[in-house]
Design a protein around this motif. Structure first.
Motif, PDB file in Angstrom:
ATOM      1  N   ARG A   1       0.839  -1.190   0.000  1.00 33.78           N
ATOM      2  CA  ARG A   1       0.000   0.000   0.000  1.00 33.78           C
ATOM      3  C   ARG A   1       0.873   1.238   0.000  1.00 33.78           C
ATOM      4  NH1 ARG A   1      -4.001  -0.065   4.861  1.00 33.78           N
ATOM      5  NH2 ARG A   1      -4.715   1.796   3.758  1.00 33.78           N
ATOM      6  N   ASN A   2       0.344   2.318  -0.535  1.00 31.34           N
ATOM      7  CA  ASN A   2       1.044   3.594  -0.523  1.00 31.34           C
ATOM      8  C   ASN A   2       0.701   4.317   0.776  1.00 31.34           C
ATOM      9  OD1 ASN A   2       2.116   6.113  -0.892  1.00 31.34           O
ATOM     10  ND2 ASN A   2       1.096   6.548  -2.814  1.00 31.34           N
ATOM     11  N   LEU A   3       1.636   4.340   1.701  1.00 32.55           N
ATOM     12  CA  LEU A   3       1.400   4.970   2.993  1.00 32.55           C
ATOM     13  C   LEU A   3       2.020   6.358   3.083  1.00 32.55           C
ATOM     14  CD1 LEU A   3       1.964   1.881   5.335  1.00 32.55           C
ATOM     15  CD2 LEU A   3      -0.186   2.797   4.466  1.00 32.55           C
ATOM     16  N   LEU A   4       2.601   6.833   1.979  1.00 28.67           N
ATOM     17  CA  LEU A   4       3.243   8.148   1.989  1.00 28.67           C
ATOM     18  C   LEU A   4       2.257   9.266   1.729  1.00 28.67           C
ATOM     19  CD1 LEU A   4       6.542   7.354   0.041  1.00 28.67           C
ATOM     20  CD2 LEU A   4       6.240   7.580   2.511  1.00 28.67           C
ATOM     21  N   TYR A   5       1.285   9.018   0.845  1.00 31.50           N
ATOM     22  CA  TYR A   5       0.318  10.048   0.477  1.00 31.50           C
ATOM     23  C   TYR A   5      -1.088   9.536   0.773  1.00 31.50           C
ATOM     24  CZ  TYR A   5       4.425  11.738  -1.954  1.00 31.50           C
ATOM     25  OH  TYR A   5       5.690  12.152  -2.244  1.00 31.50           O
ATOM     26  N   VAL A   6      -1.546   9.784   1.965  1.00 31.82           N
ATOM     27  CA  VAL A   6      -2.842   9.279   2.410  1.00 31.82           C
ATOM     28  C   VAL A   6      -3.818  10.442   2.537  1.00 31.82           C
ATOM     29  CG1 VAL A   6      -4.081   8.094   4.243  1.00 31.82           C
ATOM     30  CG2 VAL A   6      -1.765   7.378   3.649  1.00 31.82           C
ATOM     31  N   ASN A   7      -4.985  10.290   1.914  1.00 29.20           N
ATOM     32  CA  ASN A   7      -6.032  11.292   2.041  1.00 29.20           C
ATOM     33  C   ASN A   7      -6.682  11.137   3.415  1.00 29.20           C
ATOM     34  OD1 ASN A   7      -8.439  12.779   1.938  1.00 29.20           O
ATOM     35  ND2 ASN A   7      -8.645  12.471  -0.272  1.00 29.20           N
ATOM     36  N   PRO A   8      -6.544  12.108   4.293  1.00 25.58           N
ATOM     37  CA  PRO A   8      -7.087  11.953   5.650  1.00 25.58           C
ATOM     38  C   PRO A   8      -8.602  11.817   5.685  1.00 25.58           C
ATOM     39  CG  PRO A   8      -6.425  14.237   5.259  1.00 25.58           C
ATOM     40  CD  PRO A   8      -5.914  13.423   4.094  1.00 25.58           C
ATOM     41  N   ALA A   9      -9.272  12.258   4.637  1.00 25.95           N
ATOM     42  CA  ALA A   9     -10.728  12.155   4.578  1.00 25.95           C
ATOM     43  C   ALA A   9     -11.174  10.849   3.933  1.00 25.95           C
ATOM     44  CB  ALA A   9     -11.313  13.343   3.820  1.00 25.95           C
ATOM     45  N   GLY A  10     -10.206  10.055   3.466  1.00 28.82           N
ATOM     46  CA  GLY A  10     -10.563   8.826   2.766  1.00 28.82           C
ATOM     47  C   GLY A  10     -10.832   9.093   1.297  1.00 28.82           C
ATOM     48  N   VAL A  11     -10.917   8.032   0.510  1.00 28.07           N
ATOM     49  CA  VAL A  11     -11.105   8.190  -0.938  1.00 28.07           C
ATOM     50  C   VAL A  11     -12.382   7.521  -1.442  1.00 28.07           C
ATOM     51  CG1 VAL A  11      -8.643   8.395  -1.388  1.00 28.07           C
ATOM     52  CG2 VAL A  11      -9.695   6.136  -1.384  1.00 28.07           C
ATOM     53  N   LEU A  12     -13.146   6.891  -0.551  1.00 26.01           N
ATOM     54  CA  LEU A  12     -14.379   6.218  -0.957  1.00 26.01           C
ATOM     55  C   LEU A  12     -15.577   7.107  -0.655  1.00 26.01           C
ATOM     56  CD1 LEU A  12     -13.702   2.599   0.352  1.00 26.01           C
ATOM     57  CD2 LEU A  12     -13.282   3.524  -1.928  1.00 26.01           C
ATOM     58  N   ARG A  13     -16.513   7.146  -1.576  1.00 28.00           N
ATOM     59  CA  ARG A  13     -17.717   7.964  -1.406  1.00 28.00           C
ATOM     60  C   ARG A  13     -18.675   7.282  -0.435  1.00 28.00           C
ATOM     61  NH1 ARG A  13     -19.076  11.971  -5.371  1.00 28.00           N
ATOM     62  NH2 ARG A  13     -21.187  11.692  -4.577  1.00 28.00           N
ATOM     63  N   GLY A  14     -19.046   7.991   0.603  1.00 29.01           N
ATOM     64  CA  GLY A  14     -19.932   7.431   1.601  1.00 29.01           C
ATOM     65  C   GLY A  14     -21.334   7.172   1.100  1.00 29.01           C
ATOM     66  N   ASP A  15     -21.712   7.804  -0.015  1.00 21.64           N
ATOM     67  CA  ASP A  15     -23.077   7.634  -0.544  1.00 21.64           C
ATOM     68  C   ASP A  15     -23.146   6.564  -1.625  1.00 21.64           C
ATOM     69  OD1 ASP A  15     -21.614   8.954  -2.464  1.00 21.64           O
ATOM     70  OD2 ASP A  15     -23.260  10.253  -3.084  1.00 21.64           O
TER      71      ASP A  15
END
Length: 209
Positions: free
Chosen positions: A79-93
């Motif tokens: 996994r790429n652990l260097l550039y992580v989106n803190p809000a996540g990348v999956l749409r909750g809806d």
């Protein structure tokens, strides 16, 4: 080639729709070039597309469970652990009707995304294999890439005519990568190539073959 109109002042003029526009010629109204499918069952989803020996090597031959606790796959894609989106990348809806993760159900994705927004084509890019280039074993990376491409064709491209695939290859072995492009590229539903790079950047002599 399409000419870009330029105003007499030297500043670009606004683009205007023409009767011979790209949309009119191609028949496409909207193309989403960045849709990320997810393997609902993890690497276990690749089992039908792997030899028995490859299943043993990956630890997905049925001898252990693929649950979130206890023993999982013997091998995992880095996994790429260097550039992580803190809000996540999956749409909750966008969770599937069965509660599955967004992007895990091709038919629901077609209804929820393509139908709802008038998307004519959706190019599928495997987000779960973006770290494939960091695997130390080039043969294993090539094996996973090939199985993933077969899974994508059987699971997603077969689910809706609007889906188009991206061929994933292991950058560790350029010769095997080219062979996989020729193999999967025989299926015209694949329209691009994903070259997941980690330490081997484009332009290095490693890629010369």
């Amino acid at each position: 080639m399409t000419a870009v109109p330029v105003a007499t002042s030297g500043a670009p003029a606004p683009l205007q729709a023409e009767s011979g526009s790209v949309h009119a010629e191609s028949g496409y109204s909207l193309v989403d070039c960045d849709v990320h499918p997810i393997m609902k069952g993890g690497l276990g989803d690749l089992r039908p597309f792997l030899t028995t020996a490859a299943q043993h090597r990956l630890g997905i031959d049925g001898r252990r469970g693929l649950t979130t606790s206890g023993q999982r796959e013997a091998v995992s894609i880095p996994r790429n652990l260097l550039y992580v989106n803190p809000a996540g990348v999956l749409r909750g809806d966008a969770h599937g009707p069965d509660g599955s993760a967004p992007g895990a159900d091709p038919r629901f994705t077609a209804e929820h995304h393509l139908d709802a927004h008038g998307v004519s084509r959706a190019v599928l890019i495997g987000g779960e294999v973006l770290g494939l280039g960091a695997m130390p074993d080039p043969d294993l990376a090539a094996t996973i890439a090939s199985a993933y491409n077969d899974w994508l064709a059987a699971t997603w491209l077969a689910a809706d005519d609007r889906y188009r695939g991206t061929i994933v290859v292991g950058a560790q072995d350029p010769v095997q990568a080219a062979r996989e492009i020729r193999r999967s590229g025989a299926d015209e539903r694949f329209v691009a190539v994903l070259l997941p790079l980690t330490n081997l950047m484009m332009g290095q002599r490693h890629h010369y073959p």
